[in-house]
Design an enzyme around this catalytic site. Structure first.
Site, PDB file in Angstrom:
ATOM      1  N   ARG A 179       0.870  -1.183   0.000  1.00 12.05           N
ATOM      2  CA  ARG A 179       0.000   0.000   0.000  1.00 12.05           C
ATOM      3  C   ARG A 179       0.904   1.229   0.000  1.00 12.05           C
ATOM      4  NH1 ARG A 179      -5.282   1.642   1.726  1.00 12.05           N
ATOM      5  NH2 ARG A 179      -5.280   3.783   2.516  1.00 12.05           N
ATOM      6  N   HIS A 203      -7.123   0.803  -6.681  1.00 11.37           N
ATOM      7  CA  HIS A 203      -7.459   0.306  -5.335  1.00 11.37           C
ATOM      8  C   HIS A 203      -8.396  -0.904  -5.489  1.00 11.37           C
ATOM      9  CE1 HIS A 203      -7.811   0.188  -1.147  1.00 11.37           C
ATOM     10  NE2 HIS A 203      -8.458   1.307  -0.885  1.00 11.37           N
ATOM     11  N   GLN A 258     -10.649  -2.528  -2.593  1.00 10.07           N
ATOM     12  CA  GLN A 258     -11.812  -1.718  -2.223  1.00 10.07           C
ATOM     13  C   GLN A 258     -12.983  -1.989  -3.162  1.00 10.07           C
ATOM     14  OE1 GLN A 258     -12.333   0.653   0.440  1.00 10.07           O
ATOM     15  NE2 GLN A 258     -14.408   0.319  -0.331  1.00 10.07           N
ATOM     16  N   ASP A 296     -15.620  10.069  -2.474  1.00 11.20           N
ATOM     17  CA  ASP A 296     -14.389   9.864  -1.713  1.00 11.20           C
ATOM     18  C   ASP A 296     -13.900  11.241  -1.275  1.00 11.20           C
ATOM     19  OD1 ASP A 296     -12.145   8.716  -0.582  1.00 11.20           O
ATOM     20  OD2 ASP A 296     -11.122   8.339  -2.479  1.00 11.20           O
ATOM     21  N   CYS A 314     -15.491   4.984   0.513  1.00 10.87           N
ATOM     22  CA  CYS A 314     -14.427   4.061   0.945  1.00 10.87           C
ATOM     23  C   CYS A 314     -13.826   4.429   2.301  1.00 10.87           C
ATOM     24  CB  CYS A 314     -13.340   3.966  -0.127  1.00 10.87           C
ATOM     25  SG  CYS A 314     -12.611   5.532  -0.598  1.00 10.87           S
ATOM     26  N   ARG A 343     -14.488  -5.178   3.324  1.00 14.37           N
ATOM     27  CA  ARG A 343     -13.072  -5.155   2.956  1.00 14.37           C
ATOM     28  C   ARG A 343     -12.376  -6.429   3.456  1.00 14.37           C
ATOM     29  NH1 ARG A 343     -10.095  -0.750   2.236  1.00 14.37           N
ATOM     30  NH2 ARG A 343      -8.624  -2.259   1.387  1.00 14.37           N
TER      31      ARG A 343
END
Length: 329
Positions: A106, A133, A136, A229, A270, A315
């Site tokens: 990440r 991502h 997600q 987001d 998210c 997740r």
């Protein structure tokens, strides 16, 4: 379906059938978790988690999922490894690949996770890069399936800055799975034209669509999912706050937006979300710019339409499915 040994770097690398398999596996693992049934599919294996950008959901999801699968976990925070500092990415990958059975990354550029995958010799999973991502998106899709029963034909509208990892990844995932993706933003915040073209090709094959609009009323009309987001990503300078707030405020998710979408529409994010002043950054932004919320209002965030905490839980289940599918024999 056999995905053992595969990397998980972007959903561009996976077919709709493979994505469906991962979602089905995640749903099964979630059911077993709720029932208290063991899922030690990777017992005795060990994984490394490289976090150049910190996270609550990603770290907790990988750690709990790994332990549920019977694996050991080593967490490497931004100061916990020499990656890119005293040791090249290629060398780091070859060292960790000799010690671990899988590696999560990440951090920053997609090229970093791609290079890790090229040299590691074990599965590498993308926990977030500037461009993509994918874990997600699997969580988002599982949440959408839980609410609507299927993905095909679902209209998802992404509001705000659609140029980076979330806009890119949602567009890829939706176009692969026969969904109708809409980026609703000022033109300068539209996704990359090359990626848009690629996703429109995916949509042709799946029966989905990809569209871009600056018109909030038109874009969100009849939406099944309204998604947003944060407006400023990790690592970006403070100087961009004023510009983003000025240009993206018309694209805030409000009750009016959700009403325009329709009675069945759900809200996804998210996380973390700036929907009040209860955080350090939220307070600072409130003082500097005189606002109480940014990309979504608290009224929407706290409403029954908001499925953000189901999404956050998912997740863990979808990450578990990715690791099980790529590591289990």
């Amino acid at each position: 379906m056999k995905l053992t040994g595969r990397h998980f770097l972007t959903l561009k690398d996976f077919t709709p059938e493979e994505i469906t398999y991962l979602l089905d596996l995640a749903a099964e693992l979630k059911r077993k978790k709720k029932e208290g049934a063991p899922t030690l599919l990777c017992q005795g294996k060990n994984i490394a988690l490289i976090f150049e950008k910190t996270s609550t959901r990603t770290r907790c999801s990988f750690e709990v999922a790994a332990r549920d699968l019977g694996m050991g976990v080593t967490y490497l925070d931004p100061s916990g490894s020499q990656i890119g500092k005293k040791e090249s990415i290629a060398d780091t990958a070859r060292v960790l690949g000799r010690i671990y059975d899988g590696i999560e990354y990440r951090g920053f550029g997609q090229e970093i996770v791609e290079e890790l995958a090229r040299y590691a010799g074990v599965p590498v999973w993308n926990g977030l890069t500037n461009e993509y991502h994918p874990t997600q998106i699997l969580a988002d899709m599982l949440t959408i399936r839980e609410n609507f029963g299927s993905l095909k034909g679902i209209k998802l509208v992404y509001m705000g800055d659609a140029r980076y990892n979330m806009g890119n990844s949602l567009m890829v995932g939706c176009s692969k799975m026969g969904m109708d993706f809409v980026a609703c933003a000022p033109e300068k915040y539209f996704p990359d034209k090359g990626l848009v073209s690629q996703c429109r090709e995916y949509a042709k094959a799946s029966g989905g669509s990809v569209s871009l609009t600056t018109d909030v009323e038109e874009g969100t009309k009849g939406a099944d999912v309204v998604y947003t987001d944060v407006w400023v990503s990790m690592g970006e300078p403070d100087a961009v706050w004023e510009e983003r707030i000025r240009e993206l405020s018309p694209y805030r998710v409000t009750s009016q937006v959700m009403e325009n979408a329709g009675e069945k529409a759900i809200f996804l994010h998210c996380l973390p979300a700036f929907h009040d002043l209860k955080t350090k950054i939220g307070k600072e932004i409130g003082i500097r710019f005189g606002i109480n919320e940014m990309e979504v209002t608290s009224q929407v965030f706290e409403s029954p339409r908001s499925k953000v905490f189901d999404e956050a839980e998912n997740r863990m289940h979808t990450i578990k499915a990715v690791m099980a599918a790529t590591l289990a024999e």
